[in-house]
Enzyme design. Structure first.
Site, mmCIF file in Angstrom:
data_model
loop_
_atom_site.group_PDB
_atom_site.id
_atom_site.type_symbol
_atom_site.label_atom_id
_atom_site.label_comp_id
_atom_site.label_asym_id
_atom_site.label_seq_id
_atom_site.Cartn_x
_atom_site.Cartn_y
_atom_site.Cartn_z
ATOM 1 C CG HIS A 165 -2.077 -0.814 1.225
ATOM 2 N ND1 HIS A 165 -2.006 -2.185 1.259
ATOM 3 C CD2 HIS A 165 -3.397 -0.499 1.178
ATOM 4 C CE1 HIS A 165 -3.240 -2.675 1.238
ATOM 5 N NE2 HIS A 165 -4.098 -1.680 1.191
ATOM 6 C CG ASN A 200 4.217 -4.152 2.443
ATOM 7 O OD1 ASN A 200 3.769 -3.021 2.573
ATOM 8 N ND2 ASN A 200 3.437 -5.223 2.381
ATOM 9 C CG ASP A 241 16.367 20.850 -0.361
ATOM 10 O OD1 ASP A 241 15.319 21.234 -0.920
ATOM 11 O OD2 ASP A 241 17.074 21.577 0.351
ATOM 12 C CD GLU A 253 11.748 19.601 -3.532
ATOM 13 O OE1 GLU A 253 10.605 20.064 -3.428
ATOM 14 O OE2 GLU A 253 12.787 20.288 -3.399
ATOM 15 C CD GLN A 262 8.157 25.499 -1.664
ATOM 16 O OE1 GLN A 262 8.664 24.574 -2.293
ATOM 17 N NE2 GLN A 262 7.508 26.484 -2.244
ATOM 18 C CD GLU A 269 11.030 21.867 -0.327
ATOM 19 O OE1 GLU A 269 11.967 22.141 -1.115
ATOM 20 O OE2 GLU A 269 9.829 21.901 -0.660
#
Length: 278
Positions: free
Chosen positions: A116, A147, A246, A249, A265, A269
């Site tokens: 999930h 998991n 960061d 991203e 942000q 981040e």
């Protein structure tokens, strides 16, 4: 002059109502409150970044990979109840006509779990909410130990925070290709129609339960970012895989927490979480 019993009763009721009206009333807030990381849209001409907006969570889906790019959801006390796990894994009929729909048996015998993204246990307020988590568009092929241990421990910790009076905005996703399950290394399953990701990540923004959530996020808000390998040899201690937003991203190309002011942000981040893990 004596106040009548009736007036006294009315006064008590008015006072009680006034106090109640100032209490926090948590609600089922927008799952994309922190932004749309890849600017996904519900348009079949965008098959690698297709938006599936469910009442329970929001998905950016990849047709070629057969798995989500990312899933975003909100969890607070209103989402948690006593509903049993539905276990009704099934294809998502809301995908565009003509698209291959990953089904309940697509992972069978592969050595990978139907893992999930939005957890079943995060949606126990009703059978409908819980059943929504068993759509295959909410699944990733996860190594069983990842998991059942690493991710399960992080999910349990998330709900523990909610039980302690917090609410959490969660964004989770995966990138790369190639993981090791019970039957060894695989890049794909289901005759190549489902990609086994190499890395699985999650970002949690933690707030005291309340209202006007975006306005309450500040430079002191706790943000937990985790990026873990999709290996059966993975540690069950998710905290070992803490990283920065960061870094996630940079690995994915997504713009996370984009709804926040730019300076905020940057502050949140770049920070590596070192808070409690149990």
């Amino acid at each position: 002059m004596k106040v009548s019993h009736t007036l006294k009763y009315l006064f008590i009721l008015l006072l009680a109502f006034s106090c109640k009206s100032t209490e926090v009333t948590p609600d089922k807030t927008d799952h994309l409150a922190l932004g749309n990381p890849s600017n996904a849209i519900t348009d079949s001409s965008q098959p690698e970044n297709y938006l599936l907006a469910k009442p329970q969570y929001v998905v950016s889906y990849s047709k070629s990979r057969g798995i989500p790019n990312w899933v975003s959801w909100h969890v607070n006390s209103t989402w948690l109840g006593q509903t049993d796990r539905q276990d009704n894994f099934r294809a998502d009929a809301t995908l565009p006509a003509g698209w291959y729909k990953v089904n309940a048996s697509s992972y069978t015998g592969t050595g990978f779990d139907r893992g999930h993204c939005t957890p079943s246990a995060d949606r126990t307020s009703s059978s409908e909410d819980n059943a929504a988590t068993f759509l295959m568009t909410n699944m990733l092929p996860q190594a069983p130990n990842h998991n059942r241990e690493t991710w399960a421990n992080l999910e349990e910790y998330t709900r523990k925070l909610v039980q302690q009076g917090m609410e959490i905005y969660v964004i989770m996703g995966a990138y790369g290709a190639g993981g090791t399950g019970e039957n060894g290394y695989r890049k794909t399953i289901d005759e190549g129609r489902v990609t086994v990701p190499a890395r699985i990540w999650k970002v949690l923004v933690v707030l005291p339960e309340g209202n006007n959530d975006l306005n309450r996020i500040n430079s002191s808000t706790r943000v937990i970012a985790v990026d873990s390998p999709n290996l059966n040899s993975v540690s069950g201690d998710w905290a070992k895989y803490r990283t920065t937003v960061d870094a996630i991203e940079q690995a994915t190309g997504y713009d996370l927490l984009s709804a926040l002011p730019t300076k905020l942000q940057q502050d949140l981040e770049s920070r590596l979480d070192n808070g409690p893990v149990r």
